[in-house]
Write an enzyme that holds these catalytic residues in place. Structure first.
Site, short mmCIF file in Angstrom:
data_model
loop_
_atom_site.label_atom_id
_atom_site.label_comp_id
_atom_site.label_asym_id
_atom_site.label_seq_id
_atom_site.Cartn_x
_atom_site.Cartn_y
_atom_site.Cartn_z
CE1 TYR A 176 -65.36 84.02 22.08
CE2 TYR A 176 -65.74 85.24 20.05
CZ TYR A 176 -66.09 84.95 21.36
OH TYR A 176 -67.15 85.58 21.95
CB CYS A 208 -68.11 82.34 26.98
SG CYS A 208 -69.84 82.75 27.21
CG HIS A 266 -69.76 79.84 43.70
ND1 HIS A 266 -68.89 79.78 44.77
CD2 HIS A 266 -69.69 81.10 43.21
CE1 HIS A 266 -68.34 80.97 44.93
NE2 HIS A 266 -68.81 81.79 43.99
NE ARG A 271 -48.10 48.28 23.49
CZ ARG A 271 -48.66 47.40 24.28
NH1 ARG A 271 -49.63 46.66 23.83
NH2 ARG A 271 -48.25 47.22 25.52
CG MET A 323 -58.82 41.71 24.87
SD MET A 323 -59.14 42.06 23.18
CE MET A 323 -57.74 43.00 22.71
NE ARG A 374 -47.20 36.24 20.76
CZ ARG A 374 -46.47 36.51 21.83
NH1 ARG A 374 -46.70 37.58 22.55
NH2 ARG A 374 -45.48 35.71 22.18
N GLY A 393 -53.17 44.34 28.73
CA GLY A 393 -53.52 43.29 29.69
C GLY A 393 -55.01 42.94 29.75
CB SER A 418 -70.75 84.47 23.41
OG SER A 418 -69.89 83.63 24.14
CE LYS A 443 -49.54 41.59 20.88
NZ LYS A 443 -50.54 41.09 21.80
C1 PEP Z 1 -73.01 79.74 30.42
O1 PEP Z 1 -74.17 79.67 30.82
O2 PEP Z 1 -72.49 78.92 29.66
C2 PEP Z 1 -72.16 80.87 30.85
C3 PEP Z 1 -70.96 81.03 30.37
O3 PEP Z 1 -72.65 81.68 31.79
P1 PEP Z 1 -72.68 81.35 33.35
O4 PEP Z 1 -71.90 80.10 33.57
O5 PEP Z 1 -72.09 82.52 34.04
O6 PEP Z 1 -74.15 81.19 33.60
#
Ligand code: PEP
Ligand code: MG
Length: 906
Positions: free
Chosen positions: A880, A860, A481, A363, A107, A96, A105, A793, A26
């Protein structure tokens, strides 16, 4: 002594909009607007640094600060030609709050400070408006007693009624008595009577009188603004938003301007563009003869600002454009100036005092994902912003909103959820509840929309999960899962809704005593983890051409690669549509769950339940063509792009048939009795399967399984090569803890490679060989692991599980309390734990690259699609990130924004 007070007004200011950390949003923007020559009432801001000092010094003001405030107040007095506390020409001020990040809202603010019996006559003389002065006074008493005397002093109402309610009730009773509908009908006598009544109740309640001394009012209000930083509302909001306590709030003291001086005065709030759609249309609400809080308080329906703001609720009310066309023009002009200057959509507050416009706040405005997208593109096309700025205009999480149908937030606001779980799969969905995968498939085939409700899901449920609009489970965490599978499909899913008492046999569930039967309709918000009874209104996430264009702009700034976790040709195609530059995780086991998986699953079961190597090899030979077929089909879709194929990971018992029919089928194929199938299956049970016989451990005990898979991968690549295509397989070994495991895996690979090369008559088959880093020991021995691999990975699902010792499937039971007690800031299975798990990643990358400079590094685990985790991977030099197809745009945007940020900070 540091400077703690910054003045603004009269076309100049000591601060500017870059100083939001010091002056709060503000204060900084009022300074900026003042510099822009916009009509801002003069004032000054006491800094956030002082807020911290104030608490350090036990809520006191050093002399130097008192002097700074007095000097700044004098400047305001000079500009206004009024004097604070003066009986003839009194200046009134507002105090203010304003933190560096908007906390709407949360404060407090006090208006009309400085009004008291000594200054009332002078103000009446000056304004000639007795009604207005008494209205302002009753407002001051109401606000001051609430904010300064009760909240700031942390007074708990002994009789259970807050002072604000007590005073409002007195006013309501009087209105009722007199038959008034609105407080604007109160007479001067009524108002004066109310003020006296209020003061009596205040004295009774707090044991101290309402302070009719301007000086005491000023310092009391300033202190209350600072104290509101530690108020209940602000504390919980900060916790949710992750705002650090040490930021503090600033306090802006500014000259009052009055929207409640009669029919030529008004107050309003507006957005420079429509914040819901992004349309380039001025959008706002206002109230005649009112003060700021009336617009948002909800007891008067505000008028529309203009025709564009009219809706069913307010279309009968006059707009500002109609009632005060000249002031509207002026405000419209301010709107254009502000947008041109800030180059963004702003949210503004204004007051009109006897047809004169004043700006009280501006703002950068909050907006929906769709609005953010449309505005960014339109501003780019109008040359208001460049492509780089455009790429920073959407938060990665806002993309989520754009990619899935969602439950209409207005409908949600009006409905209480019946259950709550973890937000595992995004978007919203409606369906009739069913309790088995078979029923889900059956109902789906009958053309019904269903929500599959399970205690938890397992691979055998996959067909039903596919058929369902959404999945709801009572157990499981963010990497259970159900969560993994649903997210991969971009399907709405809520897991770990522990209040569900499911009775699959009876096909019903109980929530807090209420019974729901198969066929009852539920609406799920998978983005928030909320379950509603019945069917709520949905908003369609229509394909927006702006979205595609936006993503192509984003990619211009992205330097880190993005891949997807995908295992079927269909998922691979979706991944390409969402911008994947390869597959970072092809979970081999998924080929046994999906469509057309009956036969390979049967053969896998046959292999698993074999008791001798010969038996197993026979089953593997039968299975091999399917493995090759499936890997090839996906690699063909990804032609020319890398596909990381992970060797079989889950413990084998996960694939064991439980249904009688399937058990008989395998028994027949193996020439054994069903009881033997059951016995062998039981023999595979483990008490701690996540740390048991899984990952490459399967390859150590049954090298023939690894051999078959590598053969499948290399043969698929060989066939493609012969067909003139360009396969880029990357063989990935999971759940490893020592380089010697990799040496063994490599030995098998080389043996198979030579055989395949020869049988296909090829000189070479290109492939990479790497490992997942998902056990802490593997990260700690990264230098050894890197010697024998081309890439790492990071499997951060398992790495998080193993580092915390939290089971990824059972942690939902205690995750809530861990978050409540602030033992952890966020669920480490959703957002990478940079502090702990991050150390293993940093160490792993550094040591790995010490021995192999060009070691390719990716992630991954599920974190590959989480914006904060993507930024972290960028900072650590990853090549990546890989995530499920539907999170790819989020990962792309997060990666691009990380690159832009890094360049800026260089
Ligand atoms: C992990 O463990 O991060 C992975 C990608 O393998 P999963 O989830 O299949 O165990
Ligand atoms: Mg894993």
């Amino acid at each position: 002594m540091a400077k703690f007070v910054y003045t603004f007004g009269n076309g100049i200011a000591e601060g500017d909009s870059s100083q939001t950390n010091l002056l709060g949003g503000k204060g900084a923007n009022l300074a900026e607007m003042s510099k822009l020559g916009l009509p801002v009432p003069p004032g000054f801001t006491i800094t956030t640094d002082f807020c911290n000092e104030y608490f350090k010094n036990g809520g006191t003001y050093p002399e130097s600060v008192v002097a700074e405030v007095e000097k700044a107040l004098k400047e305001v007095e000079e500009i206004m030609d009024l004097k604070y506390g003066d009986p003839d020409a009194p200046l009134l001020v507002s105090c203010r709050s304003g933190a560096r990040q908007s906390m709407p809202g949360m404060m407090e603010t006090v208006l009309n400070v400085g009004l008291c019996p000594a200054t009332i006559p002078g103000l009446i003389k000056k304004t000639g408006n007795e009604w207005f002065v008494y209205d302002a006074y009753r407002r001051l008493i109401m606000m001051y007693s609430d904010v300064v005397m009760e909240k700031a002093e942390e007074v708990e109402p002994t009789d259970g009624q807050e002072i604000r309610i007590k005073l409002e009730n007195i006013m309501e009773d009087l209105k009722l008595d007199k038959g008034y509908e609105s407080e604007t009908e109160l007479t001067v006598d009524d108002l004066s009577f109310l003020c006296e009544e209020f003061k009596k109740v205040i004295l009774e309640t707090f044991g101290t009188p309402f302070p009719d001394d301007p000086k005491e009012q000023l310092w009391g209000s300033i202190g209350a603004v600072f104290k509101s930083w530690h108020g209940k509302k602000a504390n919980s909001y900060r916790k949710i938003e992750g705002i650090p306590d040490e930021w503090g709030t600033a306090c802006t003291v500014m000259s009052m301007v009055f929207g409640n001086m009669g029919d030529t005065s008004a107050t309003g709030v507006a957005f420079t563009r429509n914040p819901a759609t992004g349309e380039d249309k001025f959008y706002g609400e206002w109230l005649v003869n009112a003060q700021g809080e009336d617009v948002v308080a909800g007891y008067r329906t505000p008028n529309p600002l203009n025709d564009d703001t009219k809706n069913d609720q307010n279309k009968h009310l006059s707009s500002l454009q109609q009632m005060m066309p000249k002031v509207y023009e002026e405000l419209y002009d301010v709107r254009n100036k502000l947008e041109q200057h800030y180059k963004d959509m702003l949210d503004i507050e204004f007051t009109i005092q006897e047809e004169k416009l004043f700006m009280l706040q501006c703002r950068v405005g909050k907006r929906t994902g769709a609005a953010a997208l449309n505005m960014a593109i339109e501003m780019l096309d109008n040359n208001l912003i460049d492509e780089k700025t455009c790429a920073t205009r959407l938060k990665p999480a806002q993309l989520d909103e754009l990619l899935h149908p969602i439950v209409n937030p207005e409908a949600e606001e009006k409905t209480d959820p019946v259950a709550k779980g973890l937000p595992a799969g995004p978007g919203g969905a409606i369906g009739r509840i069913v309790f088995t995968a078979e029923d889900a498939v059956k109902w789906y085939k009958e053309g019904k929309e269903v929500v599959l409700v399970r205690e938890e899901t397992n691979p055998e449920d996959v067909e039903g999960m596919r058929a369902a609009n959404a999945i709801l489970t009572a157990k499981g965490g963010m990497t259970s899962h159900a969560a993994l599978v649903a997210r991969g499909w971009g399907k709405c899913c809520i897991v770990g809704a522990s209040m569900l008492e499911i009775n699959t046999q009876a096909k019903e569930l109980k929530i807090g005593g209420k019974v729901y039967k198969e066929g009852d309709t539920f609406t799920l918000n998978g983005t928030r983890g909320l379950v509603y009874e019945g069917s709520l209104d949905m908003l369609d996430a229509t394909e927006n051409p702006n979205f595609k264009r936006y993503m192509s702009i984003v990619d211009k700034f992205r330097t880190m690669g993005v891949r997807s976790n995908a295992e079927t040709p269909k998922d691979a195609k979706t991944s390409l549509d969402h911008g994947a530059e390869g597959i970072g995780l092809f979970r081999t086991e998924h080929m046994f769950y999906g469509e057309d998986a009956e036969q390979p699953l049967f053969l896998l079961r046959k292999m698993i339940l074999s008791s001798t190597e010969d038996e197993r090899r026979m089953a593997l030979d039968e299975l091999a063509p399917y493995v090759k077929r499936d890997i090839k089909a996906t690699m063909e879709v990804m032609n020319g792009l890398p596909v990381t194929i992970r060797l079989l990971d889950p413990p084998l018992h996960e694939f064991i048939p439980h249904g009688k029919e399937k058990q008989e089928e395998v028994a027949k194929a193996l020439g054994i009795d069903v009881s033997e199938v059951i016995r062998r299956g039981e023999g595979l049970q483990e008490s701690n399967p996540m740390m048991g016989h899984r990952g490459f451990r399967l390859g150590v005990t049954y090298p023939e399984i690894t051999e078959m898979q590598i053969k499948g991968i290399l043969e698929a690549a060989a066939e493609m090569t012969r067909e003139g295509k360009n396969p880029k397989p990357e063989i990935m070994v999971p759940v490893t803890c020592d380089a010697k495991e990799l040496v063994l895996a490599r030995k098998i690979t080389d043996k198979v490679y030579n055989l395949v090369k020869e049988s296909y008559g090829l000189d070479n088959i290109d492939f990479l060989f790497g490992t997942m880093i998902e056990i802490p020991r593997a990260a700690l021995l990264a230098h050894e692991m890197a010697e024998v691999t081309d890439f790492f990975s990071f499997g951060t699902n398992d790495l998080t599980q193993m580092t915390y010792g939290f089971s990824r499937d059972d942690s939902d039971v205690f995750m809530g309390p861990y978050l409540d007690y602030e033992i952890i800031d966020s669920d480490p299975f959703q957002t990478l734990d940079q502090k702990g798990v991050g150390q293993l990643i940093t160490y792993g990358v550094e040591r790995g690259r010490q021995v192999k400079k060009d070691l390719k590094v990716g992630i991954c685990g599920e974190h590959g699609g989480d914006p904060a985790s993507v930024e972290y991977c960028f900072e650590k030099g990853f090549d990546y990130v890989s995530c499920s197809a539907f999170r790819l745009p989020i990962a792309r945007l997060a990666a691009a924004q990380a690159a832009i940020k890094a360049e800026k900070n260089k």
